[in-house]
Enzyme design. Structure first.
Site, PDB file in Angstrom:
ATOM      1  N   ASP A   6       0.869  -1.182   0.000  1.00 58.04           N
ATOM      2  CA  ASP A   6       0.000   0.000   0.000  1.00 58.04           C
ATOM      3  C   ASP A   6       0.904   1.231   0.000  1.00 58.04           C
ATOM      4  OD1 ASP A   6      -2.277   1.683   0.222  1.00 58.04           O
ATOM      5  OD2 ASP A   6      -2.070   1.758   2.405  1.00 58.04           O
ATOM      6  N   SER A   7       0.300   2.379  -0.257  1.00 56.24           N
ATOM      7  CA  SER A   7       1.067   3.624  -0.192  1.00 56.24           C
ATOM      8  C   SER A   7       1.537   3.889   1.235  1.00 56.24           C
ATOM      9  CB  SER A   7       0.184   4.785  -0.629  1.00 56.24           C
ATOM     10  OG  SER A   7      -0.897   4.923   0.272  1.00 56.24           O
ATOM     11  N   TYR A  23      -0.465   8.545  -2.273  1.00 56.08           N
ATOM     12  CA  TYR A  23      -0.453   8.320  -3.719  1.00 56.08           C
ATOM     13  C   TYR A  23      -1.579   9.118  -4.392  1.00 56.08           C
ATOM     14  CZ  TYR A  23       2.570   4.069  -3.600  1.00 56.08           C
ATOM     15  OH  TYR A  23       3.591   3.175  -3.464  1.00 56.08           O
ATOM     16  N   GLY A  24      -2.581   9.456  -3.597  1.00 50.15           N
ATOM     17  CA  GLY A  24      -3.838  10.012  -4.118  1.00 50.15           C
ATOM     18  C   GLY A  24      -3.703  11.237  -4.996  1.00 50.15           C
ATOM     19  N   CYS A  57      -4.355  -1.156  -2.134  1.00 49.69           N
ATOM     20  CA  CYS A  57      -4.460   0.290  -2.318  1.00 49.69           C
ATOM     21  C   CYS A  57      -5.378   0.539  -3.514  1.00 49.69           C
ATOM     22  CB  CYS A  57      -3.054   0.834  -2.591  1.00 49.69           C
ATOM     23  SG  CYS A  57      -3.007   2.583  -3.009  1.00 49.69           S
ATOM     24  N   ASN A  58      -6.490   1.219  -3.263  1.00 52.92           N
ATOM     25  CA  ASN A  58      -7.436   1.499  -4.356  1.00 52.92           C
ATOM     26  C   ASN A  58      -6.793   2.385  -5.419  1.00 52.92           C
ATOM     27  OD1 ASN A  58     -10.526   0.834  -3.303  1.00 52.92           O
ATOM     28  ND2 ASN A  58      -9.080   1.205  -1.658  1.00 52.92           N
ATOM     29  N   THR A  59      -5.993   3.349  -4.980  1.00 50.57           N
ATOM     30  CA  THR A  59      -5.386   4.297  -5.914  1.00 50.57           C
ATOM     31  C   THR A  59      -4.430   3.569  -6.857  1.00 50.57           C
ATOM     32  OG1 THR A  59      -5.485   5.878  -4.092  1.00 50.57           O
ATOM     33  CG2 THR A  59      -4.234   6.532  -6.036  1.00 50.57           C
ATOM     34  N   GLU A 115      -1.625   8.445   8.423  1.00 50.27           N
ATOM     35  CA  GLU A 115      -0.188   8.115   8.363  1.00 50.27           C
ATOM     36  C   GLU A 115       0.550   8.675   9.585  1.00 50.27           C
ATOM     37  OE1 GLU A 115       1.905   6.400   6.049  1.00 50.27           O
ATOM     38  OE2 GLU A 115      -0.025   5.578   5.453  1.00 50.27           O
ATOM     39  N   CYS A 126     -10.859   3.682  -0.020  1.00 45.55           N
ATOM     40  CA  CYS A 126      -9.425   3.832   0.252  1.00 45.55           C
ATOM     41  C   CYS A 126      -9.113   2.911   1.426  1.00 45.55           C
ATOM     42  CB  CYS A 126      -9.120   5.288   0.610  1.00 45.55           C
ATOM     43  SG  CYS A 126      -7.450   5.556   1.246  1.00 45.55           S
ATOM     44  N   HIS A 174      -7.066   3.041   3.700  1.00 43.90           N
ATOM     45  CA  HIS A 174      -6.809   3.695   4.997  1.00 43.90           C
ATOM     46  C   HIS A 174      -8.119   3.924   5.776  1.00 43.90           C
ATOM     47  CE1 HIS A 174      -2.868   4.662   3.278  1.00 43.90           C
ATOM     48  NE2 HIS A 174      -2.493   5.217   4.409  1.00 43.90           N
TER      49      HIS A 174
HETATM   50  N1  DGL Z   1      -4.577   3.528   0.762  1.00 41.67           N
HETATM   51  C1  DGL Z   1      -4.655   4.016  -0.524  1.00 41.67           C
HETATM   52  C2  DGL Z   1      -5.934   3.713  -1.240  1.00 41.67           C
HETATM   53  O1  DGL Z   1      -6.552   2.724  -0.964  1.00 41.67           O
HETATM   54  C3  DGL Z   1      -3.991   5.272  -0.941  1.00 41.67           C
HETATM   55  C4  DGL Z   1      -4.120   6.496  -0.179  1.00 41.67           C
HETATM   56  C5  DGL Z   1      -3.119   7.500  -0.657  1.00 41.67           C
HETATM   57  O2  DGL Z   1      -1.929   7.190  -0.576  1.00 41.67           O
HETATM   58  O3  DGL Z   1      -3.520   8.562  -1.124  1.00 41.67           O
HETATM   59  O4  DGL Z   1      -6.334   4.460  -2.113  1.00 41.67           O
END
Ligand code: DGL
Length: 265
Positions: free
Chosen positions: A13-14, A45-46, A76-78, A154, A186, A188
Site C-alpha cells: 500500500d502507499s 499516492y492520491g 491500495c485502491n489508488t 499516516e 481507500c 486507509h
Molecule cells: N490507501 C490508498 C488507497 O486505498 C492510498 C491512499 C493514498 O496514498 O492517497 O487508495
C-alpha cells in the site's frame, strides 16, 4: 526445499492503511505467511499522476517478488485503479487488486443514493468511471475526495479533532443527498469507521472492500494450487520505508506474530 505453497503473500500500500486489508487476509487465511510493504515515504499516492503511481507500484511489486512472494495483493485502491492492468500484463504471477465496493452498494441501496469517499487518484481513474457507468445508471452518486485524511492516518492522528472535523465536512453533502450507503474507497479509511459510526445516522451503512479482497485472495490461491498446505506457524513481516511507530500501533494486537522493520525500498 521450500514449496511454492509455503511462500508468502505479498501485500503493498502507499502506507499503513493496507494493514486493514492484511487483517482481513490474516483472519481468513491464518496459516499463510505474509510480507507487507508500507510505501509511507511516498504517501499519499492520491495526488500523484498515473505515471508516478504506476512506477511506484512496479517498484513495490519488484521488491515483493525479490522476496519470494507467490501472489501480490495491491492493498491500495489508488494503485489498483491506476496500475493493475499494467501490473497484470508485466508479471506472470496472480495479482489481486482492491476497488471501491460500488456494485454491492448500488445493488443494496434503497434510497437510490450512495456516497463514495476515496482519493482523487481513484475517483479520476478510468477504471473507477467504468465501474460507475456499469452499476449506477439509475442511482445518484456523491463522490467526495477525502483530502487530508490519509496524511492524518499516516501520522497516527486517528482520534484528532482535525480528522473528525474533516469526516463531518465530507459526509455532510452525502447526508444532504439522503444516501443510505457510504463506500469507503481507500484502504486507509476502515480505520475511520468508529468515528463515522458516531457521525452518521443509524440508517446509513458503511461498506469497504476488505473482506471481498481476502476472499478473492483465497479463491485465486486455491485456483492456482498455491494455498499453504503445511501447518507451520506463519511468518508475518511488515516493512516501512519511513517511521514505523504508526505501523506498530495499528498492529499492536498482532505483536506476537508480526515483525515491523524499517527498510529502504
Ligand atoms: N490507501 C490508498 C488507497 O486505498 C492510498 C491512499 C493514498 O496514498 O492517497 O487508495
Amino acid at each position: 526445499m521450500q514449496m511454492k505453497q509455503d511462500s508468502p503473500i505479498g501485500i503493498f500500500d502507499s502506507g499503513v492503511g493496507g494493514t486493514s486489508i492484511w487483517k482481513e487476509i490474516h483472519q481468513l487465511l491464518p496459516l499463510e505467511s505474509t510480507i507487507y510493504l508500507a510505501d509511507s515515504k511516498n504517501a499519499p499516492y492520491g495526488y500523484k499522476s498515473k505515471e508516478e503511481i504506476i512506477s511506484l507500484s512496479l517498484k513495490n511489486t519488484d521488491v515483493l517478488l525479490q522476496m519470494g512472494c507467490k501472489i501480490i495483493v495491491v492493498a491500495c485502491n489508488t494503485a489498483t485503479t491506476n496500475a493493475i492492468d499494467l501490473l497484470r500484463s508485466r508479471y506472470d504471477i496472480p495479482i489481486i487488486g482492491i476497488e471501491p465496493a460500488i456494485k454491492p452498494a448500488a445493488l443494496q441501496t434503497y434510497a437510490k443514493s450512495i456516497g463514495i469517499l476515496a482519493t482523487k487518484g481513484t475517483l479520476s481513474s478510468a477504471l473507477f468511471h467504468k465501474t460507475i457507468g456499469e452499476f449506477t445508471k439509475d442511482i445518484s452518486v456523491i463522490e467526495i475526495v477525502g483530502e487530508g485524511l490519509v496524511p492524518l492516518i499516516e501520522a497516527g492522528k486517528l482520534d484528532s479533532p482535525e480528522l473528525i472535523e474533516l469526516l463531518q465536512k465530507y459526509t455532510r453533502p452525502m447526508l444532504v443527498a439522503n444516501v443510505d450507503y457510504i463506500v469507503l474507497g481507500c484502504s486507509h479509511y476502515p480505520y475511520l469507521i468508529p468515528h463515522l459510526q458516531k457521525i452518521l445516522p443509524e440508517n446509513v451503512k458503511i461498506i469497504d472492500s476488505g473482506k471481498a479482497v481476502a476472499k478473492q485472495t483465497r479463491n485465486i490461491l486455491k485456483k492456482n494450487k498455491l494455498l499453504k498446505e503445511s501447518s507451520t506457524a506463519p511468518v508475518c513481516q511488515f516493512y516501512s520505508n519511513a517511521e514505523i511507530s504508526v505501523l506498530k500501533m495499528l498492529l499492536k494486537d498482532f505483536s506476537e506474530k508480526a515483525t515491523v522493520v524499517k527498510k529502504d525500498f
